[in-house]
Design an enzyme around this catalytic site. Sequence first.
Site, PDB file in Angstrom:
ATOM      1  CG  ASP A 194      -1.962   1.040   1.208  1.00 48.54           C
ATOM      2  OD1 ASP A 194      -3.078   0.712   0.770  1.00 48.54           O
ATOM      3  OD2 ASP A 194      -1.691   2.205   1.597  1.00 48.54           O
ATOM      4  CG  HIS A 266      -9.202  -1.379  -2.924  1.00 46.04           C
ATOM      5  ND1 HIS A 266     -10.035  -0.500  -3.583  1.00 46.04           N
ATOM      6  CD2 HIS A 266      -9.063  -0.895  -1.670  1.00 46.04           C
ATOM      7  CE1 HIS A 266     -10.377   0.470  -2.758  1.00 46.04           C
ATOM      8  NE2 HIS A 266      -9.803   0.257  -1.584  1.00 46.04           N
TER       9      HIS A 266
HETATM   10  P1  M7G Z   1      -9.732   2.853   0.289  1.00 42.12           P
HETATM   11  O1  M7G Z   1     -10.416   1.880   1.163  1.00 42.12           O
HETATM   12  O2  M7G Z   1     -10.347   3.063  -1.069  1.00 42.12           O
HETATM   13  O3  M7G Z   1      -9.647   4.255   0.943  1.00 42.12           O
HETATM   14  O4  M7G Z   1      -8.257   2.322   0.138  1.00 42.12           O
HETATM   15  P2  M7G Z   1      -8.668   4.953   1.984  1.00 42.12           P
HETATM   16  O5  M7G Z   1      -7.536   5.534   1.159  1.00 42.12           O
HETATM   17  O6  M7G Z   1      -9.516   6.059   2.540  1.00 42.12           O
HETATM   18  O7  M7G Z   1      -8.254   3.928   2.963  1.00 42.12           O
HETATM   19  C1  M7G Z   1      -7.414   2.703  -0.900  1.00 42.12           C
HETATM   20  C2  M7G Z   1      -6.022   2.271  -0.527  1.00 42.12           C
HETATM   21  O8  M7G Z   1      -5.178   2.486  -1.635  1.00 42.12           O
HETATM   22  C3  M7G Z   1      -5.434   3.084   0.634  1.00 42.12           C
HETATM   23  O9  M7G Z   1      -4.967   2.219   1.639  1.00 42.12           O
HETATM   24  C4  M7G Z   1      -4.328   3.907  -0.021  1.00 42.12           C
HETATM   25  O10 M7G Z   1      -3.242   4.142   0.839  1.00 42.12           O
HETATM   26  C5  M7G Z   1      -3.954   3.041  -1.203  1.00 42.12           C
HETATM   27  N1  M7G Z   1      -3.403   3.794  -2.337  1.00 42.12           N
HETATM   28  C6  M7G Z   1      -3.862   4.960  -2.822  1.00 42.12           C
HETATM   29  N2  M7G Z   1      -3.118   5.325  -3.892  1.00 42.12           N
HETATM   30  C7  M7G Z   1      -3.335   6.540  -4.666  1.00 42.12           C
HETATM   31  C8  M7G Z   1      -2.171   4.364  -4.096  1.00 42.12           C
HETATM   32  C9  M7G Z   1      -1.119   4.208  -5.049  1.00 42.12           C
HETATM   33  O11 M7G Z   1      -0.875   5.010  -5.940  1.00 42.12           O
HETATM   34  N3  M7G Z   1      -0.378   3.071  -4.913  1.00 42.12           N
HETATM   35  C10 M7G Z   1      -0.604   2.147  -3.915  1.00 42.12           C
HETATM   36  N4  M7G Z   1       0.197   1.083  -3.866  1.00 42.12           N
HETATM   37  N5  M7G Z   1      -1.589   2.282  -3.012  1.00 42.12           N
HETATM   38  C11 M7G Z   1      -2.368   3.396  -3.112  1.00 42.12           C
END
Ligand code: M7G
Length: 334
Positions: A194, A266
Amino acid sequence: MSDATLENDVIEPPCSKKIKIEEQNENGVSNVQLELKDFVPVKVLNNNTNRKTVCIQGTFRDKSGVALVLLEKNAFKGEELDDKGYFAIDTKLRTFFQNDIYGNFECYPRSEINGVKTTIIYPATEKHIAKFSQQEVHIILETPELYRKLTLPYIEKEQFNLQWVYNILEGRSEQDRIVYDNKCEREGFVLVPDLKWDGITKETLYLLAIVRQRGIKSLRDLNESHLPLLKRVRDEGKKAIYSKYKVCGSQLRVYLHYQPSFYHLHIHFTYLKHEAPGIHAERSHLLDAVIDNLTMSGHHYQLASLPFTVREMDPLFSSYESDGHVARVNQPDK
Ligand code: M7G
Protein backbone atom coordinates in the site's frame (compact mmCIF):
# COMPACT_ATOMS: atom_id res chain seq x y z
CA MET A 1 -3.73 -20.36 -10.22
CA SER A 2 -1.03 -21.40 -12.68
CA ASP A 3 -0.77 -17.91 -14.18
CA ALA A 4 0.28 -16.40 -10.85
CA THR A 5 3.84 -15.26 -10.10
CA LEU A 6 5.64 -14.41 -6.90
CA GLU A 7 8.08 -11.56 -7.33
CA ASN A 8 11.58 -11.11 -5.86
CA ASP A 9 12.56 -9.49 -2.58
CA VAL A 10 11.99 -5.77 -1.98
CA ILE A 11 15.06 -3.72 -2.84
CA GLU A 12 15.62 -0.48 -0.94
CA PRO A 13 15.36 2.47 -3.35
CA PRO A 14 18.43 4.68 -3.84
CA CYS A 15 18.55 8.14 -2.21
CA SER A 16 18.04 11.24 -4.32
CA LYS A 17 17.00 14.83 -3.72
CA LYS A 18 14.64 14.65 -6.67
CA ILE A 19 11.31 12.91 -6.46
CA LYS A 20 9.83 11.51 -9.61
CA ILE A 21 6.07 11.91 -9.79
CA GLU A 22 4.12 10.19 -12.51
CA GLU A 23 1.66 12.58 -14.07
CA GLN A 24 -1.12 11.47 -16.36
CA ASN A 25 -1.59 13.50 -19.52
CA GLU A 26 -3.31 12.92 -22.88
CA ASN A 27 -0.24 11.03 -24.12
CA GLY A 28 -0.11 8.65 -21.16
CA VAL A 29 2.16 8.78 -18.11
CA SER A 30 5.00 11.31 -17.97
CA ASN A 31 7.49 11.93 -15.19
CA VAL A 32 7.70 15.25 -13.32
CA GLN A 33 10.80 15.94 -11.19
CA LEU A 34 10.06 17.54 -7.84
CA GLU A 35 12.37 18.60 -5.01
CA LEU A 36 11.25 19.21 -1.44
CA LYS A 37 13.32 22.43 -1.29
CA ASP A 38 10.95 23.85 -3.94
CA PHE A 39 7.85 23.13 -1.89
CA VAL A 40 6.16 26.27 -0.57
CA PRO A 41 3.95 25.35 2.40
CA VAL A 42 0.67 27.29 2.53
CA LYS A 43 -1.49 25.52 5.12
CA VAL A 44 -1.28 22.63 7.57
CA LEU A 45 -4.36 20.53 6.79
CA ASN A 46 -3.89 18.02 9.58
CA ASN A 47 -1.30 17.47 12.29
CA ASN A 48 -1.98 14.14 13.98
CA THR A 49 0.12 13.89 17.12
CA ASN A 50 -0.96 10.29 17.81
CA ARG A 51 0.03 8.98 14.42
CA LYS A 52 2.94 11.45 14.11
CA THR A 53 1.73 12.49 10.69
CA VAL A 54 1.22 15.89 9.16
CA CYS A 55 -0.36 16.90 5.86
CA ILE A 56 0.69 20.23 4.36
CA GLN A 57 -0.96 21.97 1.45
CA GLY A 58 1.28 24.09 -0.73
CA THR A 59 2.72 24.63 -4.18
CA PHE A 60 5.94 23.77 -5.99
CA ARG A 61 7.99 26.75 -7.13
CA ASP A 62 7.52 27.40 -10.88
CA LYS A 63 4.76 24.80 -11.09
CA SER A 64 1.04 25.43 -11.27
CA GLY A 65 -1.53 23.62 -9.16
CA VAL A 66 -1.83 22.57 -5.56
CA ALA A 67 0.44 19.98 -3.96
CA LEU A 68 0.01 17.99 -0.77
CA VAL A 69 2.99 16.70 1.19
CA LEU A 70 2.32 14.06 3.85
CA LEU A 71 5.08 13.43 6.36
CA GLU A 72 5.07 10.52 8.78
CA LYS A 73 7.60 9.55 11.44
CA ASN A 74 8.49 5.92 10.83
CA ALA A 75 7.87 3.08 13.25
CA PHE A 76 10.95 1.58 14.90
CA LYS A 77 12.37 -1.41 13.07
CA GLY A 78 13.44 -4.30 15.33
CA GLU A 79 16.74 -4.76 13.50
CA GLU A 80 17.81 -1.16 14.20
CA LEU A 81 17.69 -1.58 17.98
CA ASP A 82 21.31 -2.66 18.32
CA ASP A 83 24.87 -1.31 18.33
CA LYS A 84 24.71 -0.57 14.60
CA GLY A 85 21.42 1.30 14.94
CA TYR A 86 20.23 3.46 17.81
CA PHE A 87 23.04 2.38 20.12
CA ALA A 88 25.85 3.01 17.63
CA ILE A 89 28.96 4.97 18.52
CA ASP A 90 27.87 8.01 16.45
CA THR A 91 24.45 8.39 18.10
CA LYS A 92 24.29 11.73 19.92
CA LEU A 93 22.32 12.44 23.08
CA ARG A 94 21.13 15.85 24.22
CA THR A 95 20.28 16.04 27.90
CA PHE A 96 17.03 17.75 28.95
CA PHE A 97 17.37 16.92 32.64
CA GLN A 98 18.49 14.28 35.09
CA ASN A 99 16.89 13.74 38.45
CA ASP A 100 17.93 10.89 40.73
CA ILE A 101 17.50 7.69 38.68
CA TYR A 102 15.48 9.46 35.93
CA GLY A 103 17.06 10.92 32.81
CA ASN A 104 15.33 12.71 29.93
CA PHE A 105 17.20 13.11 26.61
CA GLU A 106 16.77 13.63 22.91
CA CYS A 107 18.55 11.06 20.80
CA TYR A 108 20.01 11.86 17.35
CA PRO A 109 20.73 8.57 15.58
CA ARG A 110 22.49 8.52 12.19
CA SER A 111 20.30 9.92 9.44
CA GLU A 112 19.81 6.61 7.54
CA ILE A 113 17.65 5.19 10.33
CA ASN A 114 15.91 8.45 10.98
CA GLY A 115 13.93 8.80 7.74
CA VAL A 116 10.53 10.44 7.46
CA LYS A 117 8.05 8.68 5.20
CA THR A 118 6.98 11.21 2.59
CA THR A 119 4.03 11.07 0.22
CA ILE A 120 3.45 13.75 -2.40
CA ILE A 121 0.19 14.24 -4.24
CA TYR A 122 0.65 16.57 -7.17
CA PRO A 123 -1.42 18.00 -8.69
CA ALA A 124 -3.95 17.57 -5.87
CA THR A 125 -7.67 18.17 -6.35
CA GLU A 126 -10.25 19.68 -3.98
CA LYS A 127 -11.24 16.10 -3.11
CA HIS A 128 -7.69 15.30 -1.98
CA ILE A 129 -7.65 18.46 0.15
CA ALA A 130 -10.95 17.40 1.74
CA LYS A 131 -9.71 13.83 2.30
CA PHE A 132 -6.61 14.93 4.18
CA SER A 133 -8.13 17.85 6.12
CA GLN A 134 -9.02 17.60 9.78
CA GLN A 135 -12.81 17.92 10.01
CA GLU A 136 -15.98 16.79 11.68
CA VAL A 137 -17.02 13.24 10.90
CA HIS A 138 -20.47 11.63 11.03
CA ILE A 139 -21.86 8.13 10.78
CA ILE A 140 -24.76 7.39 8.46
CA LEU A 141 -26.78 4.21 8.05
CA GLU A 142 -27.18 3.64 4.34
CA THR A 143 -30.23 1.59 3.38
CA PRO A 144 -30.34 0.02 -0.13
CA GLU A 145 -32.80 2.80 -1.10
CA LEU A 146 -30.47 5.54 0.13
CA TYR A 147 -27.61 3.89 -1.74
CA ARG A 148 -29.56 4.10 -5.00
CA LYS A 149 -30.91 7.58 -4.35
CA LEU A 150 -27.87 9.39 -2.90
CA THR A 151 -24.65 7.34 -2.80
CA LEU A 152 -24.69 5.85 -6.30
CA PRO A 153 -25.19 9.21 -8.08
CA TYR A 154 -22.33 10.59 -5.97
CA ILE A 155 -20.04 7.69 -6.95
CA GLU A 156 -20.92 8.14 -10.61
CA LYS A 157 -20.24 11.89 -10.50
CA GLU A 158 -17.64 12.59 -7.83
CA GLN A 159 -15.41 9.59 -7.35
CA PHE A 160 -11.59 9.83 -7.28
CA ASN A 161 -9.81 9.10 -10.51
CA LEU A 162 -8.79 5.41 -10.74
CA GLN A 163 -5.81 5.93 -13.04
CA TRP A 164 -3.30 4.74 -10.42
CA VAL A 165 -5.25 1.46 -10.13
CA TYR A 166 -5.21 0.87 -13.91
CA ASN A 167 -1.51 1.80 -14.03
CA ILE A 168 -0.79 -1.04 -11.59
CA LEU A 169 -3.09 -3.54 -13.31
CA GLU A 170 -1.79 -2.72 -16.79
CA GLY A 171 1.88 -2.78 -15.82
CA ARG A 172 2.65 0.93 -16.08
CA SER A 173 3.44 1.76 -12.43
CA GLU A 174 4.83 0.15 -9.27
CA GLN A 175 5.81 -3.01 -11.19
CA ASP A 176 8.98 -3.49 -9.13
CA ARG A 177 6.83 -3.51 -5.98
CA ILE A 178 4.37 -6.21 -7.01
CA VAL A 179 4.37 -9.10 -4.56
CA TYR A 180 1.95 -11.41 -6.35
CA ASP A 181 0.15 -11.31 -9.65
CA ASN A 182 -2.66 -13.61 -10.72
CA LYS A 183 -3.39 -12.58 -14.29
CA CYS A 184 -6.78 -14.29 -14.64
CA GLU A 185 -9.19 -11.57 -15.86
CA ARG A 186 -12.13 -12.90 -13.83
CA GLU A 187 -10.59 -14.17 -10.60
CA GLY A 188 -7.13 -12.62 -10.71
CA PHE A 189 -5.67 -9.80 -8.64
CA VAL A 190 -2.45 -7.91 -8.01
CA LEU A 191 -0.99 -7.78 -4.51
CA VAL A 192 1.12 -4.69 -3.93
CA PRO A 193 2.42 -2.76 -0.90
CA ASP A 194 0.00 0.00 0.00
CA LEU A 195 0.97 3.63 -0.53
CA LYS A 196 1.01 3.97 3.26
CA TRP A 197 3.67 1.26 3.70
CA ASP A 198 7.41 1.40 3.01
CA GLY A 199 7.29 -2.23 1.84
CA ILE A 200 9.96 -3.23 4.37
CA THR A 201 8.98 -2.77 8.01
CA LYS A 202 7.13 -5.89 9.14
CA GLU A 203 5.67 -4.05 12.16
CA THR A 204 3.59 -1.82 9.85
CA LEU A 205 2.92 -4.34 7.05
CA TYR A 206 0.17 -3.10 4.72
CA LEU A 207 -0.62 -4.58 1.32
CA LEU A 208 -3.46 -4.13 -1.09
CA ALA A 209 -5.07 -6.75 -3.33
CA ILE A 210 -6.51 -5.04 -6.41
CA VAL A 211 -8.86 -7.29 -8.36
CA ARG A 212 -8.46 -7.47 -12.13
CA GLN A 213 -12.21 -7.61 -12.79
CA ARG A 214 -13.53 -4.14 -13.61
CA GLY A 215 -16.88 -2.74 -12.56
CA ILE A 216 -17.07 -4.02 -8.96
CA LYS A 217 -17.29 -0.67 -7.23
CA SER A 218 -17.46 -1.73 -3.61
CA LEU A 219 -18.89 -4.14 -1.04
CA ARG A 220 -22.39 -3.09 -2.22
CA ASP A 221 -21.83 -4.75 -5.62
CA LEU A 222 -20.66 -8.09 -4.24
CA ASN A 223 -22.88 -11.15 -4.67
CA GLU A 224 -22.43 -14.93 -4.57
CA SER A 225 -20.90 -14.95 -8.06
CA HIS A 226 -17.87 -13.18 -6.56
CA LEU A 227 -17.19 -15.88 -3.96
CA PRO A 228 -14.48 -17.70 -5.99
CA LEU A 229 -12.69 -14.38 -6.54
CA LEU A 230 -12.90 -13.39 -2.87
CA LYS A 231 -11.69 -16.79 -1.65
CA ARG A 232 -8.81 -16.65 -4.08
CA VAL A 233 -7.79 -13.19 -2.84
CA ARG A 234 -7.91 -14.39 0.76
CA ASP A 235 -6.08 -17.69 0.28
CA GLU A 236 -3.52 -16.72 -2.36
CA GLY A 237 -2.95 -13.32 -0.75
CA LYS A 238 -2.13 -14.88 2.63
CA LYS A 239 0.12 -17.47 1.02
CA ALA A 240 2.06 -14.85 -0.94
CA ILE A 241 2.51 -12.69 2.16
CA TYR A 242 3.80 -15.66 4.12
CA SER A 243 6.27 -16.57 1.35
CA LYS A 244 7.68 -13.07 1.15
CA TYR A 245 7.37 -11.56 4.62
CA LYS A 246 6.99 -14.67 6.83
CA VAL A 247 3.83 -13.29 8.42
CA CYS A 248 1.27 -16.07 8.75
CA GLY A 249 -2.39 -15.73 7.78
CA SER A 250 -3.56 -15.81 11.40
CA GLN A 251 -1.63 -12.58 12.02
CA LEU A 252 -3.21 -10.69 9.16
CA ARG A 253 -6.26 -8.45 9.22
CA VAL A 254 -7.89 -8.85 5.79
CA TYR A 255 -10.74 -6.43 5.13
CA LEU A 256 -12.66 -4.10 2.84
CA HIS A 257 -13.62 -0.52 3.51
CA TYR A 258 -17.13 0.83 3.22
CA GLN A 259 -17.22 3.48 1.83
CA PRO A 260 -13.88 3.12 0.10
CA SER A 261 -12.12 6.17 -1.33
CA PHE A 262 -11.52 4.36 -4.63
CA TYR A 263 -14.44 2.54 -6.25
CA HIS A 264 -12.59 -0.36 -7.84
CA LEU A 265 -12.70 -3.44 -5.61
CA HIS A 266 -9.58 -3.81 -3.46
CA ILE A 267 -8.88 -5.66 -0.22
CA HIS A 268 -6.57 -4.47 2.56
CA PHE A 269 -4.06 -6.83 4.26
CA THR A 270 -2.49 -5.40 7.42
CA TYR A 271 -0.42 -6.84 10.25
CA LEU A 272 -2.76 -7.62 13.14
CA LYS A 273 -0.57 -5.86 15.70
CA HIS A 274 -0.42 -2.71 13.57
CA GLU A 275 -3.21 -0.21 14.17
CA ALA A 276 -3.45 0.92 10.56
CA PRO A 277 -5.75 3.85 9.72
CA GLY A 278 -9.28 2.76 8.79
CA ILE A 279 -9.43 -0.51 10.77
CA HIS A 280 -12.28 0.57 13.02
CA ALA A 281 -15.73 -1.01 13.21
CA GLU A 282 -17.46 1.85 11.41
CA ARG A 283 -15.42 1.35 8.24
CA SER A 284 -13.88 -2.09 7.93
CA HIS A 285 -15.52 -5.40 6.99
CA LEU A 286 -13.43 -8.54 7.48
CA LEU A 287 -13.14 -10.52 4.28
CA ASP A 288 -13.96 -13.76 6.14
CA ALA A 289 -17.24 -12.24 7.35
CA VAL A 290 -18.03 -10.95 3.84
CA ILE A 291 -17.46 -14.43 2.39
CA ASP A 292 -19.62 -15.94 5.12
CA ASN A 293 -22.46 -13.45 4.57
CA LEU A 294 -22.45 -14.08 0.82
CA THR A 295 -22.42 -17.83 1.37
CA MET A 296 -25.50 -17.59 3.58
CA SER A 297 -27.31 -15.07 1.38
CA GLY A 298 -26.03 -14.36 -2.12
CA HIS A 299 -27.55 -10.85 -2.20
CA HIS A 300 -26.73 -9.86 1.36
CA TYR A 301 -24.95 -6.64 0.36
CA GLN A 302 -27.76 -5.51 -1.92
CA LEU A 303 -30.29 -6.00 0.91
CA ALA A 304 -28.36 -4.88 4.00
CA SER A 305 -28.20 -1.44 5.57
CA LEU A 306 -24.53 -0.49 5.73
CA PRO A 307 -23.14 2.18 8.03
CA PHE A 308 -20.40 4.47 6.76
CA THR A 309 -18.56 7.52 7.98
CA VAL A 310 -18.51 10.76 6.07
CA ARG A 311 -16.75 14.04 6.68
CA GLU A 312 -18.40 17.42 6.43
CA MET A 313 -16.26 18.60 3.48
CA ASP A 314 -17.27 15.60 1.39
CA PRO A 315 -19.97 16.25 -1.27
CA LEU A 316 -21.59 12.98 -0.13
CA PHE A 317 -22.19 14.64 3.22
CA SER A 318 -24.02 17.50 1.47
CA SER A 319 -26.28 15.01 -0.38
CA TYR A 320 -27.29 13.30 2.87
CA GLU A 321 -27.62 16.68 4.62
CA SER A 322 -29.92 18.10 1.92
CA ASP A 323 -32.06 14.96 2.13
CA GLY A 324 -32.38 15.39 5.91
CA HIS A 325 -30.33 12.45 7.19
CA VAL A 326 -27.53 14.31 8.98
CA ALA A 327 -26.80 17.84 10.22
CA ARG A 328 -23.57 19.81 10.10
CA VAL A 329 -21.83 20.52 13.41
CA ASN A 330 -20.04 23.59 12.06
CA GLN A 331 -21.89 25.88 9.68
CA PRO A 332 -19.74 26.65 6.60
CA ASP A 333 -19.34 30.39 7.47
CA LYS A 334 -18.18 29.75 11.06
P1 M7G B 1 -9.73 2.85 0.29
O1 M7G B 1 -10.42 1.88 1.16
O2 M7G B 1 -10.35 3.06 -1.07
O3 M7G B 1 -9.65 4.25 0.94
O4 M7G B 1 -8.26 2.32 0.14
P2 M7G B 1 -8.67 4.95 1.98
O5 M7G B 1 -7.54 5.53 1.16
O6 M7G B 1 -9.52 6.06 2.54
O7 M7G B 1 -8.25 3.93 2.96
C1 M7G B 1 -7.41 2.70 -0.90
C2 M7G B 1 -6.02 2.27 -0.53
O8 M7G B 1 -5.18 2.49 -1.64
C3 M7G B 1 -5.43 3.08 0.63
O9 M7G B 1 -4.97 2.22 1.64
C4 M7G B 1 -4.33 3.91 -0.02
O10 M7G B 1 -3.24 4.14 0.84
C5 M7G B 1 -3.95 3.04 -1.20
N1 M7G B 1 -3.40 3.79 -2.34
C6 M7G B 1 -3.86 4.96 -2.82
N2 M7G B 1 -3.12 5.32 -3.89
C7 M7G B 1 -3.33 6.54 -4.67
C8 M7G B 1 -2.17 4.36 -4.10
C9 M7G B 1 -1.12 4.21 -5.05
O11 M7G B 1 -0.88 5.01 -5.94
N3 M7G B 1 -0.38 3.07 -4.91
C10 M7G B 1 -0.60 2.15 -3.92
N4 M7G B 1 0.20 1.08 -3.87
N5 M7G B 1 -1.59 2.28 -3.01
C11 M7G B 1 -2.37 3.40 -3.11
